[in-house]
Design a protein around this motif. Structure first.
Motif, PDB file in Angstrom:
ATOM      1  N   ASP A  78       0.828  -1.203   0.000  1.00 24.98           N
ATOM      2  CA  ASP A  78       0.000   0.000   0.000  1.00 24.98           C
ATOM      3  C   ASP A  78       0.864   1.254   0.000  1.00 24.98           C
ATOM      4  OD1 ASP A  78       1.002  -0.210   2.569  1.00 24.98           O
ATOM      5  OD2 ASP A  78      -0.923  -0.120   3.580  1.00 24.98           O
ATOM      6  N   MET A  79       0.223   2.365  -0.350  1.00 22.67           N
ATOM      7  CA  MET A  79       0.879   3.669  -0.317  1.00 22.67           C
ATOM      8  C   MET A  79      -0.071   4.645   0.371  1.00 22.67           C
ATOM      9  SD  MET A  79       2.314   6.098  -3.359  1.00 22.67           S
ATOM     10  CE  MET A  79       3.751   5.114  -3.651  1.00 22.67           C
ATOM     11  N   HIS A  86       0.191  -3.490  -6.627  1.00 25.95           N
ATOM     12  CA  HIS A  86       1.557  -3.874  -6.946  1.00 25.95           C
ATOM     13  C   HIS A  86       1.997  -4.888  -5.898  1.00 25.95           C
ATOM     14  CE1 HIS A  86       1.716  -0.588  -4.062  1.00 25.95           C
ATOM     15  NE2 HIS A  86       2.849  -1.097  -3.651  1.00 25.95           N
ATOM     16  N   SER A  87       3.105  -5.559  -6.143  1.00 30.91           N
ATOM     17  CA  SER A  87       3.550  -6.550  -5.160  1.00 30.91           C
ATOM     18  C   SER A  87       4.014  -5.850  -3.889  1.00 30.91           C
ATOM     19  CB  SER A  87       4.672  -7.413  -5.746  1.00 30.91           C
ATOM     20  OG  SER A  87       5.788  -6.629  -6.052  1.00 30.91           O
ATOM     21  N   SER A  88       3.777  -6.493  -2.775  1.00 29.96           N
ATOM     22  CA  SER A  88       4.147  -5.900  -1.491  1.00 29.96           C
ATOM     23  C   SER A  88       5.657  -5.821  -1.369  1.00 29.96           C
ATOM     24  CB  SER A  88       3.545  -6.712  -0.351  1.00 29.96           C
ATOM     25  OG  SER A  88       3.968  -8.042  -0.424  1.00 29.96           O
ATOM     26  N   ARG A  89       6.102  -4.844  -0.600  1.00 27.81           N
ATOM     27  CA  ARG A  89       7.531  -4.611  -0.447  1.00 27.81           C
ATOM     28  C   ARG A  89       7.895  -4.356   1.001  1.00 27.81           C
ATOM     29  NH1 ARG A  89       9.046  -7.153  -4.167  1.00 27.81           N
ATOM     30  NH2 ARG A  89       8.958  -6.378  -6.257  1.00 27.81           N
ATOM     31  N   ASP A  90       8.931  -5.058   1.423  1.00 25.87           N
ATOM     32  CA  ASP A  90       9.544  -4.873   2.728  1.00 25.87           C
ATOM     33  C   ASP A  90      10.912  -4.270   2.430  1.00 25.87           C
ATOM     34  OD1 ASP A  90      11.318  -5.395   4.828  1.00 25.87           O
ATOM     35  OD2 ASP A  90      10.920  -7.528   4.864  1.00 25.87           O
ATOM     36  N   SER A  91      11.236  -3.156   3.043  1.00 26.22           N
ATOM     37  CA  SER A  91      12.504  -2.453   2.842  1.00 26.22           C
ATOM     38  C   SER A  91      12.714  -1.999   1.397  1.00 26.22           C
ATOM     39  CB  SER A  91      13.687  -3.331   3.268  1.00 26.22           C
ATOM     40  OG  SER A  91      13.535  -3.773   4.582  1.00 26.22           O
ATOM     41  N   PRO A  92      11.703  -1.327   0.791  1.00 24.61           N
ATOM     42  CA  PRO A  92      11.903  -0.875  -0.586  1.00 24.61           C
ATOM     43  C   PRO A  92      12.923   0.253  -0.660  1.00 24.61           C
ATOM     44  CG  PRO A  92       9.881   0.061   0.275  1.00 24.61           C
ATOM     45  CD  PRO A  92      10.414  -0.895   1.323  1.00 24.61           C
ATOM     46  N   TRP A 140      13.230   6.648  -4.289  1.00 27.76           N
ATOM     47  CA  TRP A 140      13.770   7.994  -4.370  1.00 27.76           C
ATOM     48  C   TRP A 140      12.814   8.864  -5.166  1.00 27.76           C
ATOM     49  CZ3 TRP A 140      15.490   3.954  -7.232  1.00 27.76           C
ATOM     50  CH2 TRP A 140      15.535   4.105  -8.614  1.00 27.76           C
ATOM     51  N   ILE A 141      12.943  10.154  -4.961  1.00 27.27           N
ATOM     52  CA  ILE A 141      12.142  11.149  -5.664  1.00 27.27           C
ATOM     53  C   ILE A 141      13.067  11.858  -6.652  1.00 27.27           C
ATOM     54  CG2 ILE A 141      10.676  13.187  -5.425  1.00 27.27           C
ATOM     55  CD1 ILE A 141       9.572  10.718  -3.978  1.00 27.27           C
ATOM     56  N   ASP A 142      12.678  11.910  -7.931  1.00 30.55           N
ATOM     57  CA  ASP A 142      13.532  12.591  -8.911  1.00 30.55           C
ATOM     58  C   ASP A 142      13.232  14.089  -8.953  1.00 30.55           C
ATOM     59  OD1 ASP A 142      11.276  13.015 -10.532  1.00 30.55           O
ATOM     60  OD2 ASP A 142      11.757  11.363 -11.888  1.00 30.55           O
ATOM     61  N   GLU A 143      13.942  14.806  -9.809  1.00 30.03           N
ATOM     62  CA  GLU A 143      13.810  16.268  -9.864  1.00 30.03           C
ATOM     63  C   GLU A 143      12.425  16.728 -10.305  1.00 30.03           C
ATOM     64  OE1 GLU A 143      15.292  14.761 -13.753  1.00 30.03           O
ATOM     65  OE2 GLU A 143      15.981  14.484 -11.704  1.00 30.03           O
ATOM     66  N   ARG A 144      11.631  15.852 -10.932  1.00 26.53           N
ATOM     67  CA  ARG A 144      10.254  16.214 -11.322  1.00 26.53           C
ATOM     68  C   ARG A 144       9.249  15.909 -10.214  1.00 26.53           C
ATOM     69  NH1 ARG A 144      10.784  12.885 -16.655  1.00 26.53           N
ATOM     70  NH2 ARG A 144      10.260  11.402 -15.058  1.00 26.53           N
ATOM     71  N   VAL A 165      10.589   3.204  -7.393  1.00 24.16           N
ATOM     72  CA  VAL A 165      10.753   2.100  -6.451  1.00 24.16           C
ATOM     73  C   VAL A 165      11.675   1.070  -7.087  1.00 24.16           C
ATOM     74  CG1 VAL A 165       9.583   0.283  -5.149  1.00 24.16           C
ATOM     75  CG2 VAL A 165       8.411   2.456  -5.594  1.00 24.16           C
ATOM     76  N   PHE A 166      12.685   0.674  -6.355  1.00 21.60           N
ATOM     77  CA  PHE A 166      13.615  -0.334  -6.835  1.00 21.60           C
ATOM     78  C   PHE A 166      13.741  -1.415  -5.785  1.00 21.60           C
ATOM     79  CE2 PHE A 166      17.940  -2.063  -7.024  1.00 21.60           C
ATOM     80  CZ  PHE A 166      17.930  -2.561  -8.320  1.00 21.60           C
TER      81      PHE A 166
END
Length: 104
Positions: A56-57, A75-81, A84-88, A93-94
């Motif tokens: 969730d977000m 989307h698939s759940s993520r633990d410790s994603p 980062w936020i880019d200049e735009r 998410v990686f």
């Protein structure tokens, strides 16, 4: 070679957490999530609690002190994603772990 020394004087310490007043339904408590401050809002993505990963977000509007669930389960759940936020102002998410799906 140029060496620079920076001295910082610390005059106070944060000794605990303070619950912010808020409206809306807040997210469940969690650990190992990603949190960013963008344009007056906090964005919370994923995390883990009691053996389950969150998919969730959430957005917390700091000025109006309001929680809003933005997405859930799309989307698939993520633990410790790693995010980062880019200049735009776009969030990327990686990776992260998804123990239930065997993803890393």
């Amino acid at each position: 070679m140029l060496l620079v020394t920076i001295s910082v004087a610390v005059t106070s310490f944060v000794t605990g957490w303070k619950r912010l007043p808020s409206t809306g339904t807040p997210p469940d408590p969690r650990q190992r999530s990603s949190l960013h401050h963008v344009n007056g809002s906090l964005w919370l993505l994923g995390g883990r609690s009691h053996g389950s990963n969150y998919a969730d977000m959430w957005n917390f509007d700091l000025q109006n002190e309001y929680w809003e669930k933005v997405t859930s389960g799309s989307h698939s759940s993520r633990d410790s994603p790693v995010t980062w936020i880019d200049e735009r102002g776009d969030m990327h998410v990686f990776s992260g772990n998804n123990v239930n799906a065997g993803l890393k």
